[in-house]
Design an enzyme around this catalytic site. Structure first.
Site, PDB file in Angstrom:
ATOM      1  CG  ASP A 170      -1.708   1.261   1.393  1.00  0.00           C
ATOM      2  OD1 ASP A 170      -2.510   1.584   0.490  1.00  0.00           O
ATOM      3  OD2 ASP A 170      -1.527   1.952   2.415  1.00  0.00           O
ATOM      4  CB  VAL A 251      -7.225   9.085   2.880  1.00  0.00           C
ATOM      5  CG1 VAL A 251      -8.577   9.015   3.542  1.00  0.00           C
ATOM      6  CG2 VAL A 251      -6.166   9.549   3.875  1.00  0.00           C
ATOM      7  NE  ARG A 252       0.545   5.569   2.324  1.00  0.00           N
ATOM      8  CZ  ARG A 252       0.483   4.892   3.463  1.00  0.00           C
ATOM      9  NH1 ARG A 252      -0.148   3.732   3.494  1.00  0.00           N
ATOM     10  NH2 ARG A 252       1.034   5.353   4.563  1.00  0.00           N
ATOM     11  CB  ALA A 253      -5.893   4.845  -2.714  1.00  0.00           C
TER      12      ALA A 253
END
Length: 356
Positions: A170, A251-253
């Site tokens: 991720d 919320v990294r994406a």
């Protein structure tokens, strides 16, 4: 005695790569904004993973000589990666001396990690921290030093040799999956380009020099324009919805999509980020983060299907499934209770009979 230095080997031109448009886009976006967090390239052997990474280093602007290309060996230690501090010098003359690591050498260039899935987790964690922040912090015995370490991180892996843990997967900004070319036409084009390079590398490089110069200038302009681009509310909403539809954690994406969309707008010389930019980079940011459950059609049953019988497992009672919509009671596959006759236990003679 005269020492003859070997000439540096020629590098395959970035613009001469055939059939790798998605990989080229991912590398260029990360070159515009290294804060995206690097590119993870997954694919079988012989799919030009290392060739593309080396070609990008030759393309990067900003220095009179070629940008550094640093390869991280699997046997590297944490100190070799991030550097170390000499505490003895502090005690002796009060000065902190930093022994730079590989991330310092890669500043302004490309840090390449082959078989990143086989690298110890501690090294991957440290590497991704530096790649995302652009700053390396070295600490020892209460003493801390930091320096800039802004580079394009490129990690490659062959899925046949093991997967990367989801927590580390991720943290890579973008991901590209390569496949062996199945169509004979592009496969022949790849062979032709490679044979031309092997026979006369300088001739192929010369033929692509105008394109390489133009792309290098394009990267320079994009880097300069990056800070002036903002994300309208519609773009933020579109990226958030894309991430929700993919069922990703955190919320990294979303953030990666937004940074990649801005880098794409800057690379193409536009003054505003649009939802079309988000759509263009969404798969690069979501493919390795998308949850399997998100691919299940709405309304599909989530109940696991029973495993096929191997002859040693009980089957559900026929009467339990005879009525449509009726589920068996108790554990699935258990037989219904059966009456069993009881027998009175008499004395075996081991103990004296109890007197009435």
């Amino acid at each position: 005695m005269t020492v003859v230095q070997a000439a540096a080997p020629a590098v395959f031109p970035f613009t001469a790569l055939v059939g790798q448009s998605e990989l080229q886009r991912a590398l260029l976006l990360t070159a515009v904004d290294p804060g995206i967090g690097g590119v993870l390239i997954s694919g079988p052997r012989g799919t030009a993973k290392s060739t593309a990474a080396r070609a990008l280093a030759e393309l990067l602007p900003g220095a009179k000589e070629a940008a550094p290309f640093v390869s991280l060996p699997l046997t590297a230690s944490l100190e070799q990666l991030v550097g170390s501090l000499n505490v003895e010098d502090v005690l002796r003359d009060g000065k902190v001396r930093l022994s730079p690591g590989l991330v310092a050498r890669a500043h302004g260039g490309v840090l390449y990690v082959d078989e990143v899935n086989l690298l110890p987790d501690a090294l991957v964690d440290a590497l991704l921290d530096v790649a995302a922040s652009g700053v390396n912090i070295v600490e020892r015995d209460g003493i801390s030093q930091q320096h800039a370490a802004r580079f394009v991180l490129v990690g490659t892996m062959n899925p046949e040799e093991g997967e990367l843990r989801p927590q580390l997967l991720d943290r890579f900004g973008l991901a590209v999956t390569l496949e062996n070319p199945r169509d004979p036409v592009p496969r022949q084009a790849i062979l032709r380009a490679r044979l031309q390079f092997d026979e006369d590398a300088q001739a192929l490089i010369g033929a692509h020099t105008p394109q390489l110069v133009q792309l290098g200038e394009q990267l320079t302009r994009a880097r300069a324009a990056l800070a002036g681009l903002t994300w309208p509310d519609a773009v933020l909403a579109h990226a958030a919805q894309k991430a929700l539809d993919a069922g990703v954690d955190g919320v990294r994406a979303d953030l990666v999509m937004l940074r990649a969309a801005r880098a794409l707008a800057a690379l193409e010389g536009r003054s505003a980020v649009t939802t079309a930019d988000v759509d263009a980079v969404a798969d690069l940011a979501l493919a390795h983060r998308r949850m399997e459950s998100a691919a299940t059609p709405p309304g599909a049953s989530q109940r696991p299907q029973p495993a096929p019988s191997n002859g040693n497992q009980h089957q559900p009672a026929p009467d339990a499934l005879a009525e449509p919509g009726r589920e068996p009671e108790g554990d699935w596959g258990a037989l219904p209770p059966q009456p069993v006759a009881t027998t009175r236990v008499v004395s075996t003679g081991a103990w004296p009979a109890k007197k009435a």
